[in-house]
Design an enzyme around this catalytic site. Structure first.
Site, mmCIF file in Angstrom:
data_model
loop_
_atom_site.group_PDB
_atom_site.id
_atom_site.type_symbol
_atom_site.label_atom_id
_atom_site.label_comp_id
_atom_site.label_asym_id
_atom_site.label_seq_id
_atom_site.Cartn_x
_atom_site.Cartn_y
_atom_site.Cartn_z
ATOM 1 N N SER A 58 4.650 2.781 7.716
ATOM 2 C CA SER A 58 4.335 1.610 6.903
ATOM 3 C C SER A 58 5.500 1.226 6.006
ATOM 4 C CB SER A 58 3.105 1.891 6.030
ATOM 5 O OG SER A 58 1.952 2.015 6.808
ATOM 6 N N ASP A 76 0.493 -7.591 1.709
ATOM 7 C CA ASP A 76 0.873 -6.174 1.796
ATOM 8 C C ASP A 76 2.391 -5.992 1.736
ATOM 9 O OD1 ASP A 76 0.321 -3.478 1.837
ATOM 10 O OD2 ASP A 76 0.296 -3.342 4.039
ATOM 11 N N HIS A 109 0.822 -1.217 0.000
ATOM 12 C CA HIS A 109 0.000 0.000 0.000
ATOM 13 C C HIS A 109 0.856 1.268 0.000
ATOM 14 C CE1 HIS A 109 0.404 -0.089 4.530
ATOM 15 N NE2 HIS A 109 0.367 1.228 4.369
#
Length: 318
Positions: free
Chosen positions: A170, A94, A64
């Site tokens: 992230s 992910d 993402h």
């Protein structure tokens, strides 16, 4: 009566705190130089973190973070800026893999996440909220968590930690006190305090290997759609299983492995190669790339009302 040693010296709290600090600082010194800021080039803007896992510029981040970008901008801790190409991505875990156009200096080693225990030190390094190369620390709160990926599939073996994470973290590494990457920071529960998640390093290692070898992550396909349902007790007793749920086949893909093996709409799938199936997520987890082209036994309760075995040959999912 026991003997009491009057010469016991109590632990020096300052020394313990200093040892803890030195442990974290040493781990950050080891992995920190491998952490980069990742920004999308073209398409929708956005940024996150990533870390090099090889000296030739292979960088792991979150899917993402790169989203639909083919090219990303990479900024290293020493201020160097280069671009990189997205080699592959896996929305189900992910994880994405980038190849930098030039060397990025330091690199970090993916450790063995199976060796983790609750209570181990967990250190997060990343670029949260625009504050580059921030370090937070906590502990491994839980292991083996499951959570939904953006594709709706279940991500298994997720690490829960209380190391503070924010947007921008992230894709950054979760690091052990020995300086090994034990996870890839991926998500924070909004509204909760001190609950964050990371994809286990063993999962990341598998995804990187698949992308390098095949350009994608292979998963086995058997050609069914199913629902997780309560398993009638009489069927469980007949099958000799203690499970209370199973998968009922809702649709069989024409010409697919399941149809060729004789599965029909309405069959219950009870086990795959002896492993009980309690829901659709179990089938997703068990249908890994290793099963492609391998005979796989399914224990089913058929629409004919019998416990039967079906042997099928999974194919690669397109």
């Amino acid at each position: 009566m026991g003997f009491i040693d009057k010469d016991i010296v109590p632990a020096d709290d300052g020394a313990l705190i200093d040892a803890y600090s030195q442990s974290i600082a040493a781990a950050v010194d080891t992995v920190g130089p491998a952490v980069s800021r990742i920004e999308r080039v073209g398409g929708r803007g956005g940024h996150g973190s990533g870390f090099a896992v090889s000296p030739d510029g292979l960088i792991v981040t979150n899917n993402h973070v790169v989203d639909d970008a083919k090219i990303v901008r990479i900024t290293t801790p020493d201020g160097s800026v280069t671009e990189g190409r997205v080699l592959g991505r896996d929305v189900d875990t992910d994880i994405a893999l980038i190849r930098a156009n030039s060397g990025v200096g330091a690199w970090a080693r993916l450790g063995d996440s199976k060796r983790l225990r609750r209570g181990h030190i967990a250190i997060a390094i990343g670029n949260p909220l625009g504050f580059e190369w921030t370090v937070t620390a906590g502990i491994v709160s839980a292991l083996g968590r499951s959570m939904r990926s953006a594709s709706g599939r279940l991500m298994d073996d997720v690490i829960q930690t209380d190391a503070a994470l924010n947007p921008g973290n992230s894709g950054g590494p979760l690091v052990s006190s020995s300086g090994e990457v034990i996870g890839v920071n991926t998500a924070v529960i909004q509204g909760a305090q001190s609950i964050a998640f990371a994809v286990a390093s063993n999962t990341a290692n598998f995804v990187v290997s698949e992308i390098l070898r095949y350009g994608q992550v292979r998963r086995a396909f058997i050609g069914i759609a199913g629902d997780t349902i309560e398993l009638p007790r009489r069927i469980a007793l007949e099958a000799g299983t203690g499970q209370t749920t199973s998968v009922r086949v809702r649709r069989v893909e024409p010409g697919g492995p399941a149809e060729r093996a004789g599965l029909r709409d309405g069959d219950y799938i009870l086990a795959i190669d002896g492993t009980p199936v309690g829901g659709v997520d179990d089938i997703v987890r068990l249908m890994s790339g290793d099963r492609i082209g391998q005979d796989t036994d399914l224990l089913v309760f058929s629409v004919a009302g019998r416990i039967e075995k079906r042997t099928l040959l999974p194919v690669a999912r397109s």
